[in-house]
Each structure stands twice: as C-alpha cells, then as structure tokens.
Scaffold this motif. Structure first.
Motif, PDB file in Angstrom:
ATOM      1  N   PHE A 199      14.297  12.937   4.250  1.00 31.67           N
ATOM      2  CA  PHE A 199      14.921  12.089   5.274  1.00 31.67           C
ATOM      3  C   PHE A 199      15.306  12.934   6.492  1.00 31.67           C
ATOM      4  O   PHE A 199      15.070  12.543   7.634  1.00 31.67           O
ATOM      5  CB  PHE A 199      16.160  11.428   4.651  1.00 31.67           C
ATOM      6  CG  PHE A 199      16.878  10.469   5.564  1.00 31.67           C
ATOM      7  CD1 PHE A 199      16.429   9.177   5.718  1.00 31.67           C
ATOM      8  CD2 PHE A 199      18.009  10.858   6.250  1.00 31.67           C
ATOM      9  CE1 PHE A 199      17.101   8.284   6.552  1.00 31.67           C
ATOM     10  CE2 PHE A 199      18.685   9.981   7.074  1.00 31.67           C
ATOM     11  CZ  PHE A 199      18.225   8.688   7.225  1.00 31.67           C
ATOM     12  N   LYS A 235       0.825  -1.210   0.000  1.00 32.20           N
ATOM     13  CA  LYS A 235       0.000   0.000   0.000  1.00 32.20           C
ATOM     14  C   LYS A 235       0.862   1.264   0.000  1.00 32.20           C
ATOM     15  O   LYS A 235       0.380   2.337  -0.350  1.00 32.20           O
ATOM     16  CB  LYS A 235      -0.956  -0.001   1.182  1.00 32.20           C
ATOM     17  CG  LYS A 235      -0.328  -0.002   2.540  1.00 32.20           C
ATOM     18  CD  LYS A 235      -1.427  -0.010   3.586  1.00 32.20           C
ATOM     19  CE  LYS A 235      -0.810  -0.057   4.976  1.00 32.20           C
ATOM     20  NZ  LYS A 235      -1.810  -0.130   6.036  1.00 32.20           N
ATOM     21  N   PHE A 236       2.122   1.127   0.383  1.00 32.25           N
ATOM     22  CA  PHE A 236       2.986   2.313   0.378  1.00 32.25           C
ATOM     23  C   PHE A 236       3.585   2.586  -1.000  1.00 32.25           C
ATOM     24  O   PHE A 236       4.151   3.645  -1.213  1.00 32.25           O
ATOM     25  CB  PHE A 236       4.092   2.157   1.421  1.00 32.25           C
ATOM     26  CG  PHE A 236       3.565   2.209   2.820  1.00 32.25           C
ATOM     27  CD1 PHE A 236       2.851   3.303   3.261  1.00 32.25           C
ATOM     28  CD2 PHE A 236       3.755   1.152   3.673  1.00 32.25           C
ATOM     29  CE1 PHE A 236       2.332   3.344   4.536  1.00 32.25           C
ATOM     30  CE2 PHE A 236       3.247   1.180   4.959  1.00 32.25           C
ATOM     31  CZ  PHE A 236       2.530   2.281   5.390  1.00 32.25           C
ATOM     32  N   PRO A 280       3.599  12.582   9.593  1.00 27.95           N
ATOM     33  CA  PRO A 280       2.245  12.183   9.957  1.00 27.95           C
ATOM     34  C   PRO A 280       1.452  11.658   8.753  1.00 27.95           C
ATOM     35  O   PRO A 280       1.450  12.283   7.698  1.00 27.95           O
ATOM     36  CB  PRO A 280       1.613  13.473  10.509  1.00 27.95           C
ATOM     37  CG  PRO A 280       2.575  14.561  10.255  1.00 27.95           C
ATOM     38  CD  PRO A 280       3.887  13.973   9.946  1.00 27.95           C
ATOM     39  N   LEU A 281       0.849  10.519   8.946  1.00 27.19           N
ATOM     40  CA  LEU A 281       0.057   9.844   7.910  1.00 27.19           C
ATOM     41  C   LEU A 281       0.863   9.610   6.634  1.00 27.19           C
ATOM     42  O   LEU A 281       0.304   9.522   5.548  1.00 27.19           O
ATOM     43  CB  LEU A 281      -1.217  10.643   7.601  1.00 27.19           C
ATOM     44  CG  LEU A 281      -2.160  10.883   8.784  1.00 27.19           C
ATOM     45  CD1 LEU A 281      -3.382  11.654   8.335  1.00 27.19           C
ATOM     46  CD2 LEU A 281      -2.573   9.577   9.439  1.00 27.19           C
ATOM     47  N   GLN A 282       2.141   9.543   6.772  1.00 28.65           N
ATOM     48  CA  GLN A 282       3.060   9.315   5.637  1.00 28.65           C
ATOM     49  C   GLN A 282       2.845  10.330   4.507  1.00 28.65           C
ATOM     50  O   GLN A 282       3.017  10.030   3.330  1.00 28.65           O
ATOM     51  CB  GLN A 282       2.912   7.898   5.071  1.00 28.65           C
ATOM     52  CG  GLN A 282       3.312   6.788   5.983  1.00 28.65           C
ATOM     53  CD  GLN A 282       2.214   6.425   6.955  1.00 28.65           C
ATOM     54  OE1 GLN A 282       1.087   6.267   6.555  1.00 28.65           O
ATOM     55  NE2 GLN A 282       2.552   6.318   8.216  1.00 28.65           N
ATOM     56  N   ASN A 301       9.827   7.594   8.205  1.00 26.29           N
ATOM     57  CA  ASN A 301       8.423   7.175   8.170  1.00 26.29           C
ATOM     58  C   ASN A 301       7.580   8.076   7.268  1.00 26.29           C
ATOM     59  O   ASN A 301       6.440   7.756   6.956  1.00 26.29           O
ATOM     60  CB  ASN A 301       7.858   7.165   9.589  1.00 26.29           C
ATOM     61  CG  ASN A 301       6.599   6.354   9.687  1.00 26.29           C
ATOM     62  OD1 ASN A 301       6.458   5.345   9.003  1.00 26.29           O
ATOM     63  ND2 ASN A 301       5.662   6.800  10.507  1.00 26.29           N
ATOM     64  N   LYS A 308      12.529  -0.278   2.778  1.00 24.87           N
ATOM     65  CA  LYS A 308      12.470  -1.713   2.484  1.00 24.87           C
ATOM     66  C   LYS A 308      13.871  -2.337   2.565  1.00 24.87           C
ATOM     67  O   LYS A 308      14.014  -3.474   3.006  1.00 24.87           O
ATOM     68  CB  LYS A 308      11.865  -1.966   1.090  1.00 24.87           C
ATOM     69  CG  LYS A 308      10.394  -1.655   0.970  1.00 24.87           C
ATOM     70  CD  LYS A 308       9.541  -2.212   2.069  1.00 24.87           C
ATOM     71  CE  LYS A 308       9.043  -3.577   1.915  1.00 24.87           C
ATOM     72  NZ  LYS A 308       8.125  -3.993   3.010  1.00 24.87           N
ATOM     73  N   LEU A 319       5.715  21.449   8.934  1.00 24.08           N
ATOM     74  CA  LEU A 319       6.250  20.083   8.848  1.00 24.08           C
ATOM     75  C   LEU A 319       5.527  19.088   9.748  1.00 24.08           C
ATOM     76  O   LEU A 319       5.909  17.929   9.824  1.00 24.08           O
ATOM     77  CB  LEU A 319       7.744  20.084   9.190  1.00 24.08           C
ATOM     78  CG  LEU A 319       8.632  20.900   8.248  1.00 24.08           C
ATOM     79  CD1 LEU A 319      10.050  20.988   8.778  1.00 24.08           C
ATOM     80  CD2 LEU A 319       8.616  20.305   6.849  1.00 24.08           C
ATOM     81  N   SER A 320       4.505  19.550  10.455  1.00 25.91           N
ATOM     82  CA  SER A 320       3.812  18.619  11.352  1.00 25.91           C
ATOM     83  C   SER A 320       2.398  18.298  10.888  1.00 25.91           C
ATOM     84  O   SER A 320       1.813  17.325  11.340  1.00 25.91           O
ATOM     85  CB  SER A 320       3.780  19.168  12.783  1.00 25.91           C
ATOM     86  OG  SER A 320       3.236  20.458  12.797  1.00 25.91           O
ATOM     87  N   SER A 321       1.860  19.096   9.998  1.00 26.25           N
ATOM     88  CA  SER A 321       0.514  18.801   9.517  1.00 26.25           C
ATOM     89  C   SER A 321       0.599  17.990   8.229  1.00 26.25           C
ATOM     90  O   SER A 321       1.346  18.350   7.310  1.00 26.25           O
ATOM     91  CB  SER A 321      -0.234  20.109   9.244  1.00 26.25           C
ATOM     92  OG  SER A 321      -1.346  19.851   8.426  1.00 26.25           O
ATOM     93  N   PRO A 322      -0.207  16.930   8.124  1.00 29.67           N
ATOM     94  CA  PRO A 322      -0.183  16.135   6.885  1.00 29.67           C
ATOM     95  C   PRO A 322      -0.515  16.974   5.654  1.00 29.67           C
ATOM     96  O   PRO A 322      -0.053  16.680   4.557  1.00 29.67           O
ATOM     97  CB  PRO A 322      -1.254  15.068   7.123  1.00 29.67           C
ATOM     98  CG  PRO A 322      -1.472  15.026   8.588  1.00 29.67           C
ATOM     99  CD  PRO A 322      -1.146  16.384   9.120  1.00 29.67           C
ATOM    100  N   TYR A 338      14.310   3.012   0.514  1.00 23.77           N
ATOM    101  CA  TYR A 338      15.272   2.982   1.621  1.00 23.77           C
ATOM    102  C   TYR A 338      14.742   2.118   2.776  1.00 23.77           C
ATOM    103  O   TYR A 338      15.458   1.272   3.326  1.00 23.77           O
ATOM    104  CB  TYR A 338      15.514   4.413   2.097  1.00 23.77           C
ATOM    105  CG  TYR A 338      16.436   4.530   3.286  1.00 23.77           C
ATOM    106  CD1 TYR A 338      17.812   4.676   3.124  1.00 23.77           C
ATOM    107  CD2 TYR A 338      15.936   4.513   4.592  1.00 23.77           C
ATOM    108  CE1 TYR A 338      18.656   4.790   4.223  1.00 23.77           C
ATOM    109  CE2 TYR A 338      16.765   4.620   5.683  1.00 23.77           C
ATOM    110  CZ  TYR A 338      18.123   4.760   5.498  1.00 23.77           C
ATOM    111  OH  TYR A 338      18.950   4.866   6.585  1.00 23.77           O
TER     112      TYR A 338
END
Lengths: 324, 457
Positions: free
Chosen positions: A255, A87-88, A264-266, A261, A278, A173-176, A276
């Motif tokens: 990065f 799914k990613f 938030p919420l990718q 990750n 994987k 940088l913190s809000s999706p 990277y």
C-alpha cells in the motif's frame, strides 16, 4: 509460656487458613482458570468472532456503503462473480502466492541461519542479538518509507551503489518484472521475530546430544543435520505456519510502496489490496467480505494440510518406544 | 510589491479581522452552540488559511463552532467511506464528484435544494459549468469549492529551459507538434534515466481524457450513458501519447522513474530543480509554487502559463480543458443525512460561506492565486497582482467543457487506466486497449443505468 502458647495458636490458625485457601483454590480451580482467560476470551469474542460471523453474513449480501437497514440478501452471487468475472481475483491471488512462495522460505532460512550464528558462544553476543533484532522494532510504516527512498531508481542508495560498481540500475518499484522480487527482498527485513523464536528453540536443545555426537566423531555438519534440524522442526513448523498466514495478508508495505492500484500492470496487486479496493474504493462491502471469506478458507485449508502433514516431518521428541 | 508579500498582507488582514470580530459576535449567541465537524483534505500547509476562513464564518455565525478536521491524504478513501457510513459522521464532508454521487445514490447525504430555497441562495453566482457538476438525478448535493475549472486546460512551463534550447520563451507551443519539437530538443537522458524532461504525455485515464479533448474528442455523451473515447480522435490521441513517451521520453519506465517519489505540493518535484520544461497539474499549482519556491514564483521571466496544446493536424481541434471528470475535480461540501435538521442547516450555512462568500471561499482561493467557482470572485483586479498569468487562467476557464459522470466513475476510470497502462507497457496496441476498455466500461455503465432506471421508473 503464655506467649509461646499464643504464638503456637496463631501459627495453627495461619496454617488452617492456608489449608482452607488451598482447598478453596483447588475446588474452584476451573473457575479461577476461566477468570484468568476471560479478558482474552471476551476480546476474542468481541473483536474476532463476532466480526468474523458478521463478515460471513455480509458476504452473502449486496451491502454497499450507506445501506440503510438490512442489506439485501443475494446468496452466492458475490462468490459466483468472484470466480467467473473478477479478473483481479486471479491476478491478486497469483501475486500473493508468488510472494509467499519466495518470501516465506527465504525468511525462514535467513532467520534460521542468523539464529544459528547468534547461538554461538562468543564474547558480546548479547549486543549482536540486540542489533539483529532492532529492525523488527522499527515500525513497519517507517521501515517501508525508508525502503521507498532506498529503492528509488534514480536517487536510491542501492542503484547509486550498483552504478558505482559498474552494474546497471534496477527499476525496483517501477518495473512490472521487479516489483514482486523487491517486495520479497523487503520482507526479509522483518526476520527478527522468527529469529528470536529459532534462538529460543536452539537454546532448548540439550548440550549432551551434541557432546554425544562429538564423541562419536560427528562433524559440525552432522550435528546440524542430525541433531539441530530435527529437534528444531517444531519451531520451523510454527514459524512456517505463522509466515504463511502473515504472508497471505501482506498489505501495508505494498500500500505504501506502490499504491492501491498495485503498480504498473498490477504486478504488485496482492490479495488484500484487492479486498481493500473493493471495499473502500468501489464501496462494495458485501463483495469485499466475500473475498475475505475466500482468503480465510484458503488459509484455513492450508493450515489443516500443514498440520496433517506435520506428523511426517515434525519431531516432537515424544514418540512412543516400540520396544525393539 | 511582490506577490508573496501581497499574500502575506492579505492573510494577516484576514486573521486580524477574524480575531477582532469573533469574540465580539460570540457574545451575541444566546442558544446552544452547534458544533460542526469539518472533514477536509486541504492539507497542513493550508490549515492556517482555512482556520482564518472559519474565523470569519464564526464571526458572522456565533452559534456555530466549526471544528477544522484536516485529514491526511493517505488512506483517504478508507477515512471517507468509514466516516460517511458511520452513525456519527462529520457535520460536513469535502468530497469529490464521484464520491458525492456515490453517497447521494446510497442515501448518505442530503440534497440541499430546500436550503437553497429557504436561504434565498443565488446559485447564479457560480459558473453554470461548476454548479451543474453538483447535481445528481436533478437534485443539488453540494456547493463547489475550489473550482473544477482550469484543471486540465492549463500548463506551466519553464522559460529558462526554452531559452537554453534556443526557443522564444514568450512563445510557448500551441499545438502537439510544436510541443513535440520543443520537448525533443529539451529532454536529456543519462544512464540513470531522464535527467531533464521536456514534456510528459503519460499518465492514467485522466491524462488521456485531458489530451482527448484537445483533439476534438469526447469521453461520453452528454447524458452520461454512452462512452465515446474509442473514437478515431481517441485512438489518435493515445497513439500520439505513446509516441511522445517512447520516442522522446525513452519509454514508459524512464518517465515513471522520473516522477518516482515526487510531489509538487511537497516541493520535491523536478519542476523546482529546473528539470522539467512543460508541466500540467491544475490551478493549485500557483499556491504550491509560491509556498515552496517564493523567489521562483515572483520571477515571471523564469516561468509562464499556457493553454494545453491541441492537435495541429486536426482542423477541428483547439486548446480545451475538462471539468468534473477526474477525482480531483469538482470538490464539494456535502451534508450527511443522519444529523438533526439544525446541524444540517448549520452545515449548509458553512458550505455557502466557504463556497461563495468574499471572506470565505473567495479569499481562500485568492490567497492561493487560484480561481474560484464564483464568477465575481475571479473579477477581483487584485488577482493580476498576485498571479502574473491571471489572464491566461481566465482564458483557460473559458475553454473548459463539463464531462458527465456517474457514481460508478471510479470503477470506469480504473478500467481505462489499466488498459492504457497495458498499451504503455506494450502488452496491447493502442486500438486494442481503447476497444477493450470501452467494451468493459460500457457493460458496467449499462448495468448501472439499467438498475438506476428500474429504481426510478
């Protein structure tokens, strides 16, 4: 007399030697050419072609960290899993395309506009050109760390300024919702390379074309639209191509700014981060190799498409006169 | 005497001892000196301390030269994976439990049972729950250090903030409900977000699992095969965490911003500015606090240590901690397979020293006022001098529960984290988040065990 004779003989010998050298050079010109490109060619084979072929091979294996001997061949399993279960894959591809869709045109336009300004004939232009190029000299990691502080929600300069003028702070940088636009804004920082190329292109446009346009009553806008832009299309094409290839491979900034990750919420999980993760987090190197092959194919096809369509919009100035 | 001075004296004494002994014993080495590259993540701040420890080891083992290769934390996964998989890996590697298992299952590192037997190493010096975490498939792959205990069960709190809010600073909260009450009274928000934070019940999978155990929940069965976190206790835990985040901390984004670009170890954490009342990190806290704010650390009237509160509405719940669940727990020193036997043995000797020796791991952890995985080390009465809350630390260690994990723990943790994040951002309900995570994780776990069982039948 004797001295003159010796000198003439010497000159004749020199000339003969020179002619022989030229003949040898001409006879072996292909070999000499190869010798000059050999360092690059060797580097290309060792550091690009062979790893690429090995990566292609790994993509058909279940190569995991520590696999001893020949990694097990699993055919297309990695590819099937990527397209059916991962799914990613879709999410990271969407994030990357979103980033590309905005950052590449914005950078092109921004770099072109700055290049146009820096092409004006005003006093101290060399200084301005240097100043505008300086950001491109700053190492990417250092620049990104500075941006992280700059965009901090509570203490960052940008939000402090926004609050000062009565605006609401933005969670850069913190809000999706804000992560991708923030990355796009940050990407403008590296416009210097494209700007220099545009500037070189602009300076190669013959002045007589502008003079002719001025005699015909062309305005600045006309000169831009009918002379500058068409003659700059090869440069625009070149920058567009490099921008797309580089954009697909965006990694370091994300990065450093938001971690592996993807935030938030990718929302910032770009394709290379997924590759990277994987490889180095899940230790699935075969799968990661398959992901990289897919990225290569996407970039390859896109490049072919661009090159194919370039015949319609890129003006190289060497079109054949049809005689009419 | 101030604890910080005691640290200084202890370190100076150790350094003097190592400087004095090392040259004398080095002369006794007749054979070739084995060079042992020690890949670790102890950080620049503890490099000198580690060098001192290495000095002690070399004084006792003059034929082994340990090269302290402190690595940057950034790119850790990449550095570790490439080093471990290379044909010339370091002599000994500091790895987390999921990594140890991953390396073990791929044959990159060796089990050390034969060394334990040959050297007569007494494994009973370790807490059972500590050494037990280093076994995979019945074989021991590393010796622990630092402790995996005290990782989630302890919290620190700011007495000044409690005092200012009208609470008794010597009576910290014992239950979730008391914590909520105090946190709500302490938290202050402004237009830029949270200015002063009471308590955070927010985070990734590891924070959820830590709170889960204080609600009498479990992450997985003892055999590591069946995930249990989507139980009624799990759902209640996540809903409580969401409630604290949304109702007291003004939402997920505010709490995220509060901790943005801060690091406790670097000294730029809100804690140091009296901006956070209750904080959970792990037992490395004591050392970092003492380094970054020695005056604050030396004043126990301004801060305290407490057990992680439990759900007061659940009669079966109690304060608890977990060991070996998340990545930062259960570190060990593992030995790559590709090295010759004499180098592997040298690595084992160093692992043994760094794990259990009084001048090795014991001294290293003592200097940071944090506990050791070795029981005897923690019985050192001097701990009460360097750590004003040592009795609470010991109490916390006693409440720890080991959690069974597998080599696919990294992937499982990611799935759980992502689902929990979706609940925090309102994309899913708490129940859906846990159930979705459970379904995906259990499928992955089943796949792993199926392959494992097939290979080990």
């Amino acid at each position: 007399m004797a001295q003159a004779s010796i000198k003439a003989k010497q000159t004749q010998q020199d000339a003969t030697w020179k002619v022989r050298l030229q003949e040898w050079w001409f006879r072996n010109r292909a070999l000499i050419g190869f010798a000059f490109i050999f360092p690059w060619f060797a580097g290309f084979i060792i550091f690009d072609a062979l790893p690429f072929i090995y990566n292609l091979y790994l993509s058909f294996t279940d190569y995991q960290i520590g696999t001893v001997g020949v990694p097990p061949w699993i055919g297309l399993e990695n590819y099937v899993e990527i397209f059916t279960e991962d799914k990613f894959f879709g999410k990271s591809m969407y994030n990357t395309v979103y980033y590309l869709g905005f950052s590449v045109p914005l950078r092109l336009i921004f770099a072109f506009l700055i290049a146009l300004i820096l092409n004006l004939r005003v006093r101290g232009m060399e200084l301005y050109r240097t100043l505008f190029y300086v950001p491109s000299v700053v190492p990417l990691v250092a620049a990104t760390v500075i941006f992280a502080g700059f965009l901090n929600t509570r203490y960052g300069f940008l939000n402090q300024f926004l609050v000062l003028i009565g605006a609401m702070p933005v969670r850069w940088l913190s809000s999706p919702d804000a992560i991708k636009p923030s990355l796009i804004l940050i990407s403008l920082w590296g416009f210097g390379g494209q700007m220099i190329i545009f500037l070189a292109g602009l300076q190669s446009i013959p002045d007589d074309l502008y003079e002719a346009a001025a005699i015909d009553g062309g305005t600045g806008w006309h000169r831009l639209v009918y002379i500058t832009v068409p003659l700059m299309t090869p440069t625009i094409f070149f920058n567009l191509l490099l921008g797309l290839i580089g954009g697909f491979q965006i990694f370091e900034q994300v990065f450093i700014l938001i971690g592996t990750n993807g935030g938030p919420l990718q929302a910032g999980l770009v394709y290379m981060l997924h590759v990277y993760n994987k490889a180095f987090r899940d230790f699935e190197f075969g799968y990661s190799a398959a992901l990289s092959v897919i990225l290569f194919l996407i970039i390859f096809v896109l490049t072919l498409l661009l090159v194919y369509t370039s015949n319609r919009w890129v003006f190289y100035g060497d079109a054949q006169d049809d005689g009419t | 005497m101030k604890p910080s001075r005691l640290f200084g004296l202890a370190m100076a004494a150790m350094m003097l001892l190592s400087l004095g002994l090392a040259p004398a014993l080095a002369q006794d080495c007749d054979g070739d000196v084995i060079e042992l590259e020690f890949m670790n993540w102890w950080g620049a701040a503890r490099e000198a301390l580690m060098d001192t420890l290495i000095g002690h080891f070399q004084a006792e083992n003059p034929c082994i030269r340990v090269i302290n290769q402190v690595q940057p934390w950034d790119n850790r996964a990449e550095l570790l994976a490439t080093a471990a998989a290379s044909s010339n890996p370091p002599g000994i590697i500091m790895s987390t439990r999921p990594e140890t298992y991953q390396f073990a299952i791929n044959g990159l590192i060796i089990p050390i049972d034969h060394f334990v037997e040959a050297h007569g190493t007494d494994l009973s010096v370790f807490y059972d729950g500590e050494i037990g975490l280093q076994y995979w498939n019945g074989e021991l792959y590393g010796l622990p250090m630092p402790t995996a205990g005290g990782l989630t069960g302890l919290m620190i709190y700011n007495k000044n903030l409690l005092r200012d809010a009208g609470f008794d600073p010597e009576d910290p909260p014992e239950t979730w409900q008391e914590l909520e009450e105090m946190a709500a009274a302490i938290t202050v928000a402004d237009p830029m977000g949270i200015d002063v934070l009471g308590a955070a019940a927010f985070g990734t999978d590891s924070e959820f699992v830590a709170w889960l155990y204080t609600n009498n929940g479990k992450y997985v069965t003892d055999d590591g095969r069946t995930l249990l976190f989507n139980s009624p206790e799990g759902l209640e835990t996540l809903e409580w965490m969401l409630s604290v985040t949304n109702n007291i901390n003004h939402g997920t984004l505010n709490i995220t911003d509060f901790f943005q670009d801060t690091a406790f170890a670097q000294g730029d954490h809100p804690w140091y500015e009296d901006k956070q009342a209750f904080l959970h990190i792990n037992t490395s806290f004591f050392g970092h606090f003492n380094v970054n704010d020695p005056e604050g650390y030396a004043d126990p009237s301004s801060w305290g240590t407490m057990l992680r509160p439990y759900n007061g509405d659940n009669p079966d719940a109690h304060s608890a901690g977990t060991t070996g669940y998340n990545y930062s727990g259960a570190w060990a020193y593992t030995i790559p397979r590709v090295h010759p036997p004499e180098k592997q043995e040298a690595a084992f000797k160093f692992a043994e020293f760094i794990g259990a020796h009084p001048l090795g791991g014991c001294a290293f952890l003592f200097a940071q006022s944090r506990p050791s995985p070795v029981k005897e080390c923690n019985e050192n009465p001097a701990y009460y001098d360097v750590n004003p809350y040592w009795s609470v630390v010991l109490e916390g260690l006693a409440l720890d529960t080991p959690v069974q994990i597998t080599p696919v723990q990294g992937q499982l943790a990611e799935i759980l984290s992502n689902n929990i994040a979706e609940a925090y951002h309102g994309v899913k309900s708490a129940e859906d988040a846990l159930n979705d995570a459970h379904a995906e994780m259990q499928a992955l776990l089943d796949e792993f065990w199926a392959e494992f069982d097939a290979e080990n039948m």
